[in-house]
Design a protein around this motif. Structure first.
Motif, PDB file in Angstrom:
ATOM      1  N   ASN A  46       0.806  -1.228   0.000  1.00 13.83           N
ATOM      2  CA  ASN A  46       0.000   0.000   0.000  1.00 13.83           C
ATOM      3  C   ASN A  46       0.837   1.276   0.000  1.00 13.83           C
ATOM      4  O   ASN A  46       0.370   2.324   0.431  1.00 13.83           O
ATOM      5  CB  ASN A  46      -0.954   0.020   1.205  1.00 13.83           C
ATOM      6  CG  ASN A  46      -1.850  -1.195   1.242  1.00 13.83           C
ATOM      7  OD1 ASN A  46      -2.388  -1.614   0.211  1.00 13.83           O
ATOM      8  ND2 ASN A  46      -1.998  -1.793   2.413  1.00 13.83           N
ATOM      9  N   GLN A  47       2.085   1.181  -0.447  1.00 11.46           N
ATOM     10  CA  GLN A  47       2.949   2.346  -0.547  1.00 11.46           C
ATOM     11  C   GLN A  47       3.532   2.420  -1.954  1.00 11.46           C
ATOM     12  O   GLN A  47       4.051   1.425  -2.473  1.00 11.46           O
ATOM     13  CB  GLN A  47       4.102   2.275   0.451  1.00 11.46           C
ATOM     14  CG  GLN A  47       3.689   2.429   1.911  1.00 11.46           C
ATOM     15  CD  GLN A  47       3.578   3.889   2.305  1.00 11.46           C
ATOM     16  OE1 GLN A  47       2.732   4.624   1.811  1.00 11.46           O
ATOM     17  NE2 GLN A  47       4.441   4.318   3.196  1.00 11.46           N
ATOM     18  N   LYS A  68       5.606   8.069  -2.020  1.00 15.16           N
ATOM     19  CA  LYS A  68       4.746   9.074  -2.638  1.00 15.16           C
ATOM     20  C   LYS A  68       3.325   9.060  -2.082  1.00 15.16           C
ATOM     21  O   LYS A  68       2.706   8.007  -1.937  1.00 15.16           O
ATOM     22  CB  LYS A  68       4.713   8.857  -4.148  1.00 15.16           C
ATOM     23  CG  LYS A  68       6.082   8.982  -4.796  1.00 15.16           C
ATOM     24  CD  LYS A  68       6.023   8.758  -6.304  1.00 15.16           C
ATOM     25  CE  LYS A  68       7.402   8.888  -6.933  1.00 15.16           C
ATOM     26  NZ  LYS A  68       7.361   8.708  -8.403  1.00 15.16           N
ATOM     27  N   ALA A  69       2.853  10.264  -1.787  1.00 11.97           N
ATOM     28  CA  ALA A  69       1.468  10.435  -1.339  1.00 11.97           C
ATOM     29  C   ALA A  69       0.658  11.019  -2.485  1.00 11.97           C
ATOM     30  O   ALA A  69       1.219  11.630  -3.403  1.00 11.97           O
ATOM     31  CB  ALA A  69       1.426  11.377  -0.137  1.00 11.97           C
ATOM     32  N   LYS A  70      -0.647  10.831  -2.445  1.00 10.22           N
ATOM     33  CA  LYS A  70      -1.506  11.419  -3.475  1.00 10.22           C
ATOM     34  C   LYS A  70      -1.706  12.899  -3.155  1.00 10.22           C
ATOM     35  O   LYS A  70      -2.027  13.261  -2.020  1.00 10.22           O
ATOM     36  CB  LYS A  70      -2.862  10.700  -3.508  1.00 10.22           C
ATOM     37  CG  LYS A  70      -2.758   9.250  -3.975  1.00 10.22           C
ATOM     38  CD  LYS A  70      -4.140   8.594  -4.003  1.00 10.22           C
ATOM     39  CE  LYS A  70      -4.040   7.145  -4.489  1.00 10.22           C
ATOM     40  NZ  LYS A  70      -5.366   6.466  -4.490  1.00 10.22           N
ATOM     41  N   ASP A  71      -1.517  13.742  -4.155  1.00 13.45           N
ATOM     42  CA  ASP A  71      -1.666  15.192  -3.973  1.00 13.45           C
ATOM     43  C   ASP A  71      -0.925  15.666  -2.718  1.00 13.45           C
ATOM     44  O   ASP A  71      -1.535  16.153  -1.749  1.00 13.45           O
ATOM     45  CB  ASP A  71      -3.146  15.572  -3.849  1.00 13.45           C
ATOM     46  CG  ASP A  71      -3.951  15.156  -5.071  1.00 13.45           C
ATOM     47  OD1 ASP A  71      -3.438  15.318  -6.196  1.00 13.45           O
ATOM     48  OD2 ASP A  71      -5.069  14.651  -4.886  1.00 13.45           O
ATOM     49  N   PRO A  72       0.399  15.500  -2.691  1.00 17.55           N
ATOM     50  CA  PRO A  72       1.178  15.805  -1.483  1.00 17.55           C
ATOM     51  C   PRO A  72       1.102  17.266  -1.039  1.00 17.55           C
ATOM     52  O   PRO A  72       1.100  18.181  -1.846  1.00 17.55           O
ATOM     53  CB  PRO A  72       2.607  15.425  -1.882  1.00 17.55           C
ATOM     54  CG  PRO A  72       2.631  15.497  -3.376  1.00 17.55           C
ATOM     55  CD  PRO A  72       1.262  15.061  -3.813  1.00 17.55           C
ATOM     56  N   ARG A  98       0.124   8.955   5.081  1.00 25.35           N
ATOM     57  CA  ARG A  98      -1.308   8.917   5.386  1.00 25.35           C
ATOM     58  C   ARG A  98      -1.864  10.312   5.668  1.00 25.35           C
ATOM     59  O   ARG A  98      -3.073  10.530   5.604  1.00 25.35           O
ATOM     60  CB  ARG A  98      -1.592   7.961   6.545  1.00 25.35           C
ATOM     61  CG  ARG A  98      -1.207   8.469   7.917  1.00 25.35           C
ATOM     62  CD  ARG A  98      -1.316   7.359   8.947  1.00 25.35           C
ATOM     63  NE  ARG A  98      -1.161   7.861  10.315  1.00 25.35           N
ATOM     64  CZ  ARG A  98      -2.174   8.152  11.113  1.00 25.35           C
ATOM     65  NH1 ARG A  98      -3.420   8.015  10.693  1.00 25.35           N
ATOM     66  NH2 ARG A  98      -1.955   8.596  12.344  1.00 25.35           N
ATOM     67  N   HIS A  99      -0.960  11.230   5.998  1.00 23.72           N
ATOM     68  CA  HIS A  99      -1.367  12.625   6.222  1.00 23.72           C
ATOM     69  C   HIS A  99      -1.170  13.469   4.957  1.00 23.72           C
ATOM     70  O   HIS A  99      -1.374  14.680   4.994  1.00 23.72           O
ATOM     71  CB  HIS A  99      -0.555  13.238   7.360  1.00 23.72           C
ATOM     72  CG  HIS A  99      -0.943  12.733   8.720  1.00 23.72           C
ATOM     73  ND1 HIS A  99      -2.131  13.078   9.325  1.00 23.72           N
ATOM     74  CD2 HIS A  99      -0.297  11.898   9.582  1.00 23.72           C
ATOM     75  CE1 HIS A  99      -2.203  12.491  10.523  1.00 23.72           C
ATOM     76  NE2 HIS A  99      -1.112  11.764  10.693  1.00 23.72           N
TER      77      HIS A  99
END
Length: 289
Positions: A46-47, A68-72, A98-99
């Motif tokens: 999940n990463q 990588k996060a979505k829309d960081p 997650r944040h």
């Protein structure tokens, strides 16, 4: 020659021998690296990750991961502790992704797939190189420096020379010389130790908000260390206490995650002290009726 002279000479010989061994073999006590094959494949459920290599000016290779996060909202430059490799440390990236924050993690020289001779000067220079690459893509106002244990010193040094959004120190030490002195108080560590890492000196020059997280039951680096560090740059520093937390288990406490979330999602705001008791003068003199 009298017997006491032989005793003194024997003690002096042993002392010098211990000093020499400490000087040349301290890396084995300070660092517990895990080496990885060049073809090792990182995988975290999940990463989304991307591996990269950065070559330094002296030919060393610094291996790292970009989580990588979505829309960081920004990026956290995570400087890890003195053991293992990012293979294991990578599991902590989720506490930031997650944040909505990207995470950059690297292995120091001699750790994981990273190469090169490890010195304090070289590692500090390597971390600045990585920081420079981050800020080419992201404004510094979106960069968070997070230093865990050993990494707290390097993070403090980076923050003192740059202008990140904030500095977060997790179980930091006052200096590695002080930590070592706790175990070998009779040795001249100021002359012997190659990684003095004076976090307290670097914190003086940090201009961004400083957040310190520490557990009350930390037996390796006592909680009082962070209390002492929090007084160096007090106007910019906040100390967060994890009751019962040790040195390696802060992530198992709900309070840690609550505090961390509040820290990284906060926005600077000026405190309005008008009408508060900040300027109230207390006196023991009786008030005339």
């Amino acid at each position: 020659m009298q017997n006491w002279v032989y005793v003194v000479l024997a003690i002096l010989t042993v002392y010098i021998l211990i000093s020499v061994l400490l000087f040349f073999f301290q890396d084995f006590f300070l660092f517990k690296p895990e080496k990885l094959n060049k073809d090792f494949q990182f995988h975290y459920e999940n990463q989304e990750t991307e591996e990269y290599n950065v070559e330094t000016r002296d030919g060393a290779i610094i291996n790292g991961l970009h989580f990588k996060a979505k829309d960081p909202k920004g990026v956290v430059f995570y400087l890890k502790g003195n053991s293992k490799s990012i293979k294991g440390w990578g599991k902590f990236a989720v506490d930031f992704t997650r944040h909505g924050y990207d995470v950059i993690m690297v292995d120091y020289r001699g750790f994981g797939k990273s190469t090169g001779r490890r010195t304090q000067k070289a590692v500090k220079r390597d971390m600045q190189v990585i920081y420079n690459k981050i800020k080419k893509k992201v404004s510094e106002k979106y960069i968070i420096l997070y230093g865990r244990s050993l990494g707290s010193g390097f993070a403090a040094k980076l923050a003192s020379m740059n202008e990140p959004r904030m500095l977060i120190l997790d179980a930091p030490y006052y200096s590695l010389s002080k930590v070592a002195k706790k175990y070998i108080p009779f040795m001249p560590l100021s002359l012997l130790i190659k990684f003095p890492m004076p976090t307290y000196k670097w914190l003086k020059y940090v201009k961004c908000p400083i957040h310190i997280l520490h557990g009350t039951d930390d037996r390796l680096i006592p909680y009082k260390t962070s209390v002492k560090l929090s007084k160096i740059n007090p106007k910019r520093t906040k100390l967060y206490t994890i009751i019962g937390g040790g040195h390696k288990d802060l992530n198992t406490f709900e309070s840690y995650h609550s505090m961390l979330g509040d820290i990284i999602n906060s926005r600077p705001r000026k405190v309005n002290l008008e009408g508060s008791s900040i300027d109230v003068k207390h006196t023991s003199k009786p008030i005339n009726a």
